[in-house]
Structure formats: C-alpha cells, structure tokens
Design a protein around this motif. Structure first.
Motif, PDB file in Angstrom:
ATOM      1  N   ARG A  14       0.820  -1.222   0.000  1.00  0.00           N
ATOM      2  CA  ARG A  14       0.000   0.000   0.000  1.00  0.00           C
ATOM      3  C   ARG A  14       0.849   1.266   0.000  1.00  0.00           C
ATOM      4  NH1 ARG A  14      -1.940   3.691  -1.081  1.00  0.00           N
ATOM      5  NH2 ARG A  14      -3.789   4.797  -0.338  1.00  0.00           N
ATOM      6  N   LEU A  15       1.977   1.255   0.690  1.00  0.00           N
ATOM      7  CA  LEU A  15       2.789   2.461   0.844  1.00  0.00           C
ATOM      8  C   LEU A  15       3.882   2.555  -0.223  1.00  0.00           C
ATOM      9  CD1 LEU A  15       3.688   4.948   2.497  1.00  0.00           C
ATOM     10  CD2 LEU A  15       4.977   3.386   3.968  1.00  0.00           C
ATOM     11  N   VAL A  58       0.023  12.937  -7.876  1.00  0.00           N
ATOM     12  CA  VAL A  58      -1.035  12.038  -7.411  1.00  0.00           C
ATOM     13  C   VAL A  58      -0.438  10.884  -6.617  1.00  0.00           C
ATOM     14  CG1 VAL A  58      -2.836  10.442  -8.180  1.00  0.00           C
ATOM     15  CG2 VAL A  58      -2.598  12.669  -9.288  1.00  0.00           C
ATOM     16  N   MET A  59       0.659  10.324  -7.107  1.00  0.00           N
ATOM     17  CA  MET A  59       1.293   9.207  -6.411  1.00  0.00           C
ATOM     18  C   MET A  59       1.824   9.625  -5.037  1.00  0.00           C
ATOM     19  SD  MET A  59       0.988   6.451  -8.186  1.00  0.00           S
ATOM     20  CE  MET A  59      -0.654   7.155  -8.362  1.00  0.00           C
ATOM     21  N   VAL A  74       0.875   8.388  -1.256  1.00  0.00           N
ATOM     22  CA  VAL A  74       1.805   7.919  -0.222  1.00  0.00           C
ATOM     23  C   VAL A  74       1.431   8.517   1.130  1.00  0.00           C
ATOM     24  CG1 VAL A  74       4.201   8.027   0.586  1.00  0.00           C
ATOM     25  CG2 VAL A  74       3.717   7.469  -1.804  1.00  0.00           C
ATOM     26  N   LEU A  75       1.141   9.824   1.155  1.00  0.00           N
ATOM     27  CA  LEU A  75       0.748  10.462   2.414  1.00  0.00           C
ATOM     28  C   LEU A  75      -0.544   9.874   2.956  1.00  0.00           C
ATOM     29  CD1 LEU A  75       1.536  14.261   1.875  1.00  0.00           C
ATOM     30  CD2 LEU A  75       2.980  12.464   2.843  1.00  0.00           C
ATOM     31  N   ARG A  76      -1.510   9.609   2.064  1.00  0.00           N
ATOM     32  CA  ARG A  76      -2.769   9.002   2.515  1.00  0.00           C
ATOM     33  C   ARG A  76      -2.516   7.631   3.119  1.00  0.00           C
ATOM     34  NH1 ARG A  76      -4.918  11.664  -2.041  1.00  0.00           N
ATOM     35  NH2 ARG A  76      -4.437   9.880  -3.391  1.00  0.00           N
ATOM     36  N   ALA A  77      -1.638   6.864   2.502  1.00  0.00           N
ATOM     37  CA  ALA A  77      -1.333   5.534   3.032  1.00  0.00           C
ATOM     38  C   ALA A  77      -0.680   5.633   4.402  1.00  0.00           C
ATOM     39  CB  ALA A  77      -0.411   4.792   2.056  1.00  0.00           C
ATOM     40  N   ALA A  92       3.474  19.731   1.017  1.00  0.00           N
ATOM     41  CA  ALA A  92       4.442  20.426   0.168  1.00  0.00           C
ATOM     42  C   ALA A  92       5.702  19.592  -0.040  1.00  0.00           C
ATOM     43  CB  ALA A  92       4.803  21.771   0.792  1.00  0.00           C
ATOM     44  N   ALA A  93       6.026  18.738   0.919  1.00  0.00           N
ATOM     45  CA  ALA A  93       7.231  17.910   0.848  1.00  0.00           C
ATOM     46  C   ALA A  93       6.939  16.489   0.395  1.00  0.00           C
ATOM     47  CB  ALA A  93       7.914  17.874   2.215  1.00  0.00           C
ATOM     48  N   ALA A  94       5.757  16.245  -0.170  1.00  0.00           N
ATOM     49  CA  ALA A  94       5.340  14.868  -0.483  1.00  0.00           C
ATOM     50  C   ALA A  94       6.293  14.181  -1.450  1.00  0.00           C
ATOM     51  CB  ALA A  94       3.921  14.864  -1.052  1.00  0.00           C
ATOM     52  N   ARG A  95       6.811  14.914  -2.412  1.00  0.00           N
ATOM     53  CA  ARG A  95       7.742  14.288  -3.355  1.00  0.00           C
ATOM     54  C   ARG A  95       9.041  13.891  -2.650  1.00  0.00           C
ATOM     55  NH1 ARG A  95       7.681  16.004  -9.580  1.00  0.00           N
ATOM     56  NH2 ARG A  95       5.439  16.020  -9.943  1.00  0.00           N
TER      57      ARG A  95
END
Length: 564
Positions: free
Chosen positions: A387-388, A442-443, A447-450, A499-502
């Motif tokens: 999932r992650l 989107v990906m 990741v953050l949602r997971a 903002a730092a998700a990537r």
C-alpha cells in the motif's frame, strides 16, 4: 594503397554491431537472484527460454515495426456502416501472442501457486525490454481480473477467454472469440485524474430487471483517454445520479445481440511515445453496460485495478532502464574513441556504473513488491510494502527512467538520436509510465494518505528497516540517519508534509532500495548506492549520472550488470 571509385568512398569501421543473441534473463544477475529469492524459482526454465528467444533479430524487429506502422482507425466500412475498428501491423499481434503465451496477462489468477506473481512480473520485465506498447492492453486485462472475479455470474462467462494463452485478434462478438482483452475508460476532459468530476451518465435500461449491481444500463457521455479501444470490453466510470457518485460498468465492444456497441471512436491520440498502442477519444451514444460493484462505489472498485497497473508502470520503467543499460554497455565495448574502447575510459565507466546501480536498485524493489502482491492480507510489513511503497515506487522509478534513458542515449552519441536504433524509442517511451495511472503528484499524495490510514503498517516497515541497518556493518551505517530524516519529515504539519510529499516519497524509495541492496547485492553495489543516494542526504541533491566517487570499483559494477 586503397582504390576508390563510384560508390566506394570509404570503408565502414568502428560501428557497433546489433546486440542480439544474448539471454535477457540469465544475463541479468539481479533479476535471476530475485526470482529465486522471492519464490518463483520453479518458473526459471520458462524465463530462460523467453530470455533467449526475445533477443533474436526477428523478435527485436517486431518492436520497431509495430511503432513505425502505427494503428489506423477505420470509422466506416466501404458501405458506409459505422464500424470504429482499428488496423494494426502484424508485428503488434505477434507481440500480443508472445505475451499471452508467457502468461503475462493472467498467470497468478489462472495458475495460482506461491511465487506466481513474482514469476509473472519477471516475465513482464523481459518482454517490456522488446516493446512497451503491447503491454498496455495486457496490463489492463490482468488488472481487471480481480475486479471481475467479484461478479461471479459475469466472470463465469468471461473466465476461459480471460485465462487462455491464445491471442485472438479478430474484431467479432465475444461469443465467437477464443480470447479477450479488457481496457479502461476513466478520464474525461474536465477532470483528468479527478475522476469524481466525471459527467458521463448511466441510465437503467428500459425493460431490464431493476438497477444497481449486475443490472443493464445505457451510457451517455465521453472519455478523453480511452485506452486500447480495440479491446473486447472496457471498465468505465459513469454516474447514475448526480448525488450518488460514480459507478463502474462493464462495457463490451459488442452488445449481447451481436451488434456493435454504441461507443464511437472520435479519433486516435497522436502521442509522443507508446505509438504502437492505440489511445483514443470516444463518445457513448446510449452504449450498453453492466454495473460492476455497488452503485456509487466506482472509484473504490477501480482502485483495486489501479494498484496492479501502478505496479506494472514501475515494472515497465524498470525494463526500459534495463534495455537502455545493456545497449549502452554493449555500445561502449565495441566503439573506440581517442585510441581506446569507450568501455575502458574511466569517465565512461563511471557513467555506466552509475546507471547499473540505478537499474539494479529498481529491479530488486519491483521484485520485492511483486512478492508483496502475492497476499494482500499478510503481515503489517507486507501491507506496507503493497500500500505504501507501490505508489512511491511508481513515482520514483518512472521519474528516474526519463533521465536514465536520456543518459543511455547520450552514450550512443549521434547514433542514439536517430530512429533507426532503439535508443530514441526508449527515450520517447519513458514519460508515459510517469503520467499514466496517476502522475507524480497524485502518487506522492497517495503515499501520504497511506501513511495516515495505515500508520501501524508503516511503523512496522520502518522498524524492520532500522533493524536491518543496525545489524549490518558498513555500508548500512548511513541508513539510521536517513530514517531519522524521514521520520522528521513525517512529523511536520499537514501542509508542510503535503508540500514535501515528493521528497518523502523519494526518501522512502531510496531507503527501501538501500535496505534491499544491503541484504541481497554484493557489497560493491550496496556501498556505491548508499554512498551516492543515502549518505549525508546526497539523494536529495540534483546529481547527474556519472558522478560516483572515483575510488569505487566501477568496472566490477558494470560487469555484474551485463557480463562481457
């Protein structure tokens, strides 16, 4: 003294012979080890046979032919009948026949056994090195199976045609076909990745037995990207009510009475790459469909399909990197400049070694993910891998393939930039996996949602990684600090995390790859990867390939990647 005459102005020398006759599987040490380690050793003989066959000149030519002779849309018959059919070069159908024969379309479902997903993913990596476009309908067909299995009556009617290893190219009703392919129809003009904004409507058919799951509907609307319109059916998102949300529908190419369904192909997309495969825009004029899943639950229904297609995106980009790498190494072993073979020159060896590290790290990661897909109800760690790490890997590996294929093409020099060789096609192919099935943003948001939805699984995986780092000597000594940096990023405020998700997704993948290499790769590979991607946060910098420390054994890394 050489004599020149008409048509004889020079001797052709120092040009590189075509790379043929090598075994795509046995020449890839990282893949061979992963197949055994992740539980698919029983499939090795088949992979060796495919690996040898795929490098023949005739098979290699198929990819070029299928991309030069692109699909053609035939909207009307000579008699003026609306047919919306496509014509493909025979190479396309040969490629699809090879993929089905290898079981890439259904192996874990048609022949379930431990390691079946790993075996299928290994075969995917081999075939993707020859041609990428044919993998699109194969991926969608594969990913549709677990969705359709939840509809027992519908699946029973389709099972044999989905599972068979025979390719049937005929454009006829399903009752007349030996096999079938399934596509997807989600994206609309106004929404793109935001499929909840879709406006295509589905109306319960007059005279049908009610509405809801399993009922017949008529669809009116459009799709801006309708993948592989020649498929025998598509899973399509549409809404039955403005307030109910979108639902999922099985929309066949022919209706039950044998007539062509009212799915009109407006045009084929003129794409940068993936040119052998047809992508289209369509309109539904009361097209026949059957609801799959519960009403208003189309997005959760289709998400299961998307998880598999995202894995295939990462697999496809890994295969592109592998294909470009072996072509680059082969080139340098036969091309001389300034008095020496390119492969003997220190800076070129640095570039090749750096590319080799990237390719091996991608390979061990996608094969580990393949094992995680074996059982979605496994341990917390396995859930986290699936999932992650899947969206993180899809983001990072697909991004890296763009720069990777460009660097490998540069190794070929001007010859790499022309279409007669494979490098230009690899380069044009690279962006699609980064865009399809969810772009980079989107990906990373996924990741953050997971992380938020399954914190226990994420924590279990990070704890496992820290244990690996603490129980291995150098090069793993840099890993605890990298994990601390990742945890600090995760502890930030929600807006800061977004903002730092990537960066977070990148750190996740790099640490995952480093842990796997520490466990399973030679020290020369793991040392070099950690030194240039993990230590002191260097993975955060804008490094380019070919910047490995001069003290590393570049030649050994290249030799492991593709033995001379």
């Amino acid at each position: 003294m050489e004599t020149f005459g008409p048509g004889n102005t020079h001797e052709v020398t120092n040009q590189v012979p075509q790379l043929t006759g090598y075994n795509l599987f046995t020449s890839d040490a990282a893949l061979v080890a992963a197949v055994e380690r992740e539980g698919a050793g029983w499939h090795r003989a088949a992979l060796e046979r495919d690996g040898a066959a795929l490098s023949s000149p005739d098979v290699l030519a198929l990819g070029d032919l299928a991309n030069r002779h692109t699909p053609e849309l035939m909207t009307y018959s000579p008699r003026g009948e609306r047919i919306d059919t496509l014509e493909f070069h025979p190479a396309w159908h040969t490629l699809l026949a090879q993929l089905r024969a290898a079981g890439v379309h259904a192996l874990p479902f048609s022949d379930p056994q431990p390691g079946a997903m790993v075996a299928r993913c290994a075969a995917y990596l081999l075939h993707s090195q020859i041609e990428s476009g044919a993998l699109c309908p194969i991926t969608m067909t594969f990913a549709s199976i677990p969705v359709l299995q939840r509809e027992p009556q519908l699946f029973a009617a389709l099972r044999d045609q989905l599972y068979t290893r025979e390719h049937d190219p005929r454009d006829v009703p399903l009752t007349q076909k030996k096999s079938m392919m399934i596509g997807m129809g989600m994206t609309e003009k106004q929404g793109g990745s935001d499929v909840r904004s879709n406006r295509t409507h589905a109306f319960a058919s007059l005279g049908s037995s009610g509405s809801g799951r399993g009922a017949e509907y008529r669809l009116v609307g459009h799709k801006w990207f309708f993948s592989a319109p020649q498929c025998d059916a598509h899973l399509v998102l549409a809404r039955t009510d403005d307030h109910a949300g979108v639902s999922c529908f099985f929309v066949p190419r022919f209706t039950p009475d044998g007539n062509r369904n009212a799915v009109h192909i407006q045009r084929l997309k003129n794409k940068l790459g993936n040119r052998s495969n047809a992508s289209s825009e369509v309109e539904f004029f009361e097209a026949y469909g059957v609801m799959v899943g519960d009403e208003g639950r189309g997005v959760p229904t289709i998400i299961e399909m998307a998880n598999y297609t995202r894995l295939d995106c990462a697999l496809g980009s890994t295969a592109l990197m592998r294909a470009a790498l072996v072509q680059a190494i082969h080139h340098t072993r036969h091309r001389s400049a300034f008095g020496r073979l390119l492969a003997e020159q220190p800076l070129m060896r640095n570039v090749l070694a750096d590319l080799s590290l990237e390719a091996e790290a991608a390979t061990v990661l996608v094969m580990r993910l393949a094992r995680a897909f074996e059982d979605s109800t496994g341990t917390l760690e396995e859930r986290a891998w699936r999932r992650l790490i899947t969206p993180a890997a899809k983001y990072w590996i697909c991004k890296r393939a763009l720069e990777f294929t460009g660097e490998a093409m540069e190794v070929w020099g001007g010859n790499g930039y022309v279409e007669e060789g494979p490098m230009a096609r690899f380069y044009r192919e690279a962006p699609v996996n980064s865009i399809w099935e969810g772009s980079g943003n989107v990906m990373c948001l996924d990741v953050l949602r997971a992380l938020e939805k399954e914190p226990e699984a994420a924590q279990a995986l990070l704890t496992q990684w820290r244990d690996v780092a603490q129980h291995h000597a150098s090069p793993a000594s840099a890993l605890p600090a990298a994990l601390d940096r990742l945890l600090a990023a995760l502890a930030a405020s929600p807006d800061t995390r977004e903002a730092a998700a990537r960066r977070i997704a990148q750190q996740l993948v790099l640490i995952a790859q480093a842990v796997l290499l520490v466990q399973h790769a030679p020290p020369v590979v793991a040392d070099a990867f950690i030194a240039t991607r993990i230590a002191d946060g260097c993975g955060d910098s804008g490094r380019v390939y070919g910047t490995l420390p001069a003290t590393l054994d570049h030649a050994a890394i290249v030799e492991r990647a593709f033995a001379g």
